[in-house]
Design an enzyme around this catalytic site. Structure first.
Site, PDB file in Angstrom:
ATOM      1  N   CYS A 202      30.127  38.359  42.098  1.00 47.19           N
ATOM      2  CA  CYS A 202      30.760  37.851  40.871  1.00 47.19           C
ATOM      3  C   CYS A 202      30.549  36.351  40.670  1.00 47.19           C
ATOM      4  O   CYS A 202      30.931  35.795  39.641  1.00 47.19           O
ATOM      5  CB  CYS A 202      32.247  38.187  40.878  1.00 47.19           C
ATOM      6  SG  CYS A 202      32.543  39.939  41.135  1.00 47.19           S
TER       7      CYS A 202
ATOM      8  N   HIS B 114      38.337  31.739  37.210  1.00 51.60           N
ATOM      9  CA  HIS B 114      37.747  33.058  37.438  1.00 51.60           C
ATOM     10  C   HIS B 114      38.711  34.115  36.877  1.00 51.60           C
ATOM     11  O   HIS B 114      38.302  34.996  36.145  1.00 51.60           O
ATOM     12  CB  HIS B 114      37.497  33.250  38.929  1.00 51.60           C
ATOM     13  CG  HIS B 114      36.685  34.450  39.269  1.00 51.60           C
ATOM     14  ND1 HIS B 114      35.450  34.692  38.711  1.00 51.60           N
ATOM     15  CD2 HIS B 114      36.920  35.496  40.112  1.00 51.60           C
ATOM     16  CE1 HIS B 114      34.957  35.822  39.200  1.00 51.60           C
ATOM     17  NE2 HIS B 114      35.833  36.328  40.042  1.00 51.60           N
TER      18      HIS B 114
ATOM     19  N   HIS C  80      35.809  41.602  33.001  1.00 56.12           N
ATOM     20  CA  HIS C  80      35.076  40.977  34.097  1.00 56.12           C
ATOM     21  C   HIS C  80      33.628  41.454  34.003  1.00 56.12           C
ATOM     22  O   HIS C  80      33.327  42.604  34.324  1.00 56.12           O
ATOM     23  CB  HIS C  80      35.695  41.349  35.437  1.00 56.12           C
ATOM     24  CG  HIS C  80      35.116  40.573  36.588  1.00 56.12           C
ATOM     25  ND1 HIS C  80      34.004  39.772  36.464  1.00 56.12           N
ATOM     26  CD2 HIS C  80      35.500  40.485  37.888  1.00 56.12           C
ATOM     27  CE1 HIS C  80      33.725  39.223  37.630  1.00 56.12           C
ATOM     28  NE2 HIS C  80      34.619  39.637  38.510  1.00 56.12           N
TER      29      HIS C  80
END
Lengths: 276, 408
Positions: free
Chosen positions: B172, B305, B338
């Site tokens: 990620c 994030h 995401h």
């Protein structure tokens, strides 16, 4: 680009570059085509002498290959190093294990551990824990060899680190061989093994081992290692490592390993170069 | 500790932005959606559920995802690995257009491409794999796409980009690390311009995998919210055109922002869990701020994030409270989902856009502060104070990366 090599180690089905394979080379068994065609699995038993077996209990094969090889280059923790690891597909075995569990057991029962281990940077994650690497950690997922060298060079000149642990790792898979047959894709990239180099910017001594690599890919090939497409990264890394080891041992450019007729790069010590 | 490499560093500007995600098909559309609060809600992934049914593995999967419109892809036809490449090229095309360039001008030996991706560059060819396991003949389209659509290498080949072409697979963190590498490539003098960012298309494999990790929300995700349940996956791409100031000035191009620094660090702690004291994130932030020559108080905001998983948001909140006290925190995944390897690229694009406009949108999905976090993200659109902003990503494997952009 120009990079100084401090340490090298490699592992493949023919042996490791510090032991059995080196002996075979000394006996003249080596030919440049050897690494292109190697298959089977590299030995990992020696990992038990480097790390406690209990710590390896759930570690997938790809990470074991990387750990086994990297620990020969960095036997102690090296928190100030950066890591660049090229692995085209990550942990092939874990990924297919997850796909199998998804297809056989259904989404509600698929293995979360296999999924975690299928993430492409899994081997880098285990390396960062095993070596306590707290610097930049970079995983590349490319079929060709040169981009990882390029990334190591970029990090070394970024100011983020003064040493890069550069690794190449791949895992043999019978399933990938089946895919190769089904799709007629050249998948020799899936040779089993790992190669690691400890790299620094050049200029620390007169007789350091230097990798000089052209950083201008050919037109129409994005990042091609040769005119027909990328050279599989692991065989090329192994051959580079071998040339470096022999030159480092002999301190002369006696060894010569041609990757292709017009050469891809040059290894040199003290200005005496070997085309590889 | 940053090291002096002895090489003169080139100043780097952002001269083009491009993105595609569930919140919009362009940067302008996405920005309007974030400012106006008109973004779409996530929905069950009909395409993935149909594939699961075709494979005979459909069960209770109905958790929502943030998907882009299928008509972005030619004929609405989708294949996982090629989808990621199409998303990357779509966003890159927008960035180039904004910068006043076309793709053929990148074949100058002075241009590079760095793309972060996770699912888009993994062995997620589930349909072909299932056929192979059953011994059925397969056209092998999914297999072939995997081998021909490595994002950076395929973009470089398709667009004749003959400088560095790097595909980053840092989970990620991939997009943020890719953008950071783009900065370093130019700063070192290796190239004059780099297309850098992230791209990922949704596929059934990570959708099923994240559900099995028990960190997937049944409803719209709620970053930093008291009742957050976990993440929603999304898909998209975010690409920045980075140029050396010298190259941009020669072309007479005005920058959108200055790209000041990149910091990266590893937790060296756990395969999937973040460090409980945010060791790697703190180090990445400190490194980025130090290399930018800034103090925490200089930041107008940090683009977090903010996945909305309990552990991630708790750890990030701790880091921001202690490392960036008083700095506004913006979380965008309530609008985009995401997007995995795309997230860092997408969020870097939106960070630059916010600096450009002097506005910081609210964090969609957030409603109620969590007393355990002792912080909350933005709750309304606000004017920006401060001369720089940070964009942060964390990833599986303990990766942490931070980018700092400066206002003009």
């Amino acid at each position: 680009m120009s990079l100084a090599v401090s340490k090298i180690y490699g592992l493949c089905p023919g042996g490791d570059l510090g032991g059995a394979l080196a002996c075979r080379l000394a006996n003249g068994e080596f030919s440049p085509a050897y690494f292109q065609g190697i298959c089977g699995q590299a030995r990992l038993q020696e990992l038990n002498t480097l790390l406690p077996g209990s710590s390896m209990r759930r570690v997938p094969r790809l990470a074991r290959l990387a750990l086994r090889t990297a620990l020969e280059v960095c036997p102690e923790t090296v928190s100030n190093h950066a890591l660049v690891l090229n692995t085209r597909c990550g942990s092939v075995g874990s990924t297919f294990e997850f796909l199998d569990s998804l297809l056989n057991d259904g989404p509600s029962m698929a293995s979360p551990t296999a999924f975690s281990h299928s993430v492409t940077n899994m081997a880098a994650a285990y390396l960062s824990q095993g070596l306590n690497l707290t610097g930049p950690i970079l995983t590349l997922t490319q079929p060709s060899f040169s981009p990882a060298l390029e990334a190591a060079d970029i990090l070394l000149h970024s100011g983020l680190t003064d040493t890069v642990l550069l690794g190449f790792v791949a895992e043999h898979s019978d399933t990938m061989k089946s895919i190769e047959t089904a799709t007629d894709q050249p998948l020799s990239v899936f040779t089993d093994g790992a190669v690691f180099f400890q790299l620094r910017p050049p200029g620390h001594s007169d007789d350091e081992l230097i990798i000089d690599w052209p950083n201008q890919p050919e037109e129409g090939h994005g990042y091609a290692d040769d005119a027909t497409g990328p050279v599989p990264f692991l065989p090329l890394a192994l051959r580079l490592a071998l040339a470096g080891l022999e030159m480092g041992a002999e301190k002369s450019p006696a060894a010569r390993y041609l990757i292709r007729d017009d050469g891809l790069g040059i290894l040199s010590i003290g200005g005496n170069g070997t085309q590889i | 500790m940053p090291v002096d490499s002895g090489r003169k560093k080139m100043e780097v500007w952002v001269t083009g932005l491009g993105c595609v995600c569930a919140a919009g098909r362009t940067v302008a559309e996405t920005w309007d959606s974030l400012i106006g609060g008109t973004g779409r809600n996530p929905a069950p992934p009909a395409r993935l559920l149909k594939l699961a049914a075709d494979l005979g593995i459909n069960d209770d999967m109905a958790q929502p995802v943030f998907m882009v419109d299928d008509d972005i892809f030619a004929g609405g036809f989708r294949h996982s690995a090629r989808d990621t490449l199409i998303l990357a090229e779509t966003a890159a095309g927008e960035a180039l257009t904004q910068a006043g360039l076309n793709r053929w001008q990148l074949a100058d030996g002075q241009s590079g491409v760095v793309i972060g991706s996770t699912a888009g560059n993994a062995l997620h060819f589930l349909a072909d794999y299932a056929a192979l396991k059953k011994g059925h003949a397969t056209a092998g389209t999914d297999f072939a796409d995997f081998f021909h659509c490595n994002p950076a290498e395929a973009m470089a080949k398709n667009w004749n980009i003959n400088g560095p072409a790097l595909t980053v697979g840092n989970a990620c963190c991939s997009g943020t690390d890719a953008v950071g590498l783009g900065l370093e490539i130019i700063a070192s003098g290796r190239c004059r311009r780099v297309l850098a960012g992230g791209a990922d298309a949704l596929s059934l494999v990570p959708y099923a995998g994240f559900r099995r990790l028990m960190i997937y929300a049944d409803e719209s995700c709620r970053p930093f919210d008291r009742s957050r349940q976990g993440l929603n996956l999304g898909e998209g791409a975010g690409i920045l055109l980075l140029e050396s100031a010298e190259a941009a000035e020669e072309r007479g191009v005005e920058p959108l922002a200055r790209f000041l620094s990149y910091g990266a660090a590893s937790d060296a702690h756990h395969l999937t869990a973040p460090h409980p004291e945010a060791a790697g994130l703190r180090k990445a932030l400190r490194t980025a701020l130090a290399r930018a020559g800034l103090a925490a108080a200089d930041l107008a905001f940090v683009n977090a994030h903010g996945t909305a998983t309990p552990d991630n948001d708790r750890m990030e909140a701790l880091a921001y409270r202690e490392e960036l006290p008083g700095t506004p925190v913006w979380a965008v995944k309530g609008s985009t989902g995401h997007t995995l390897g795309a997230a860092g690229g997408l969020e870097a694009v939106l960070t630059v856009r916010a600096l450009q406009h002097g506005l910081l949108p609210k964090s969609h999905g957030f409603a109620e502060a969590d007393p355990a976090l002792d912080m909350q993200p933005t709750t309304a659109t606000a004017m920006i104070n401060g001369r720089a902003a940070a964009s942060v990503s964390l990833g599986f494997g303990g990766g942490n990366a931070a980018l700092v952009f400066g206002r003009l």
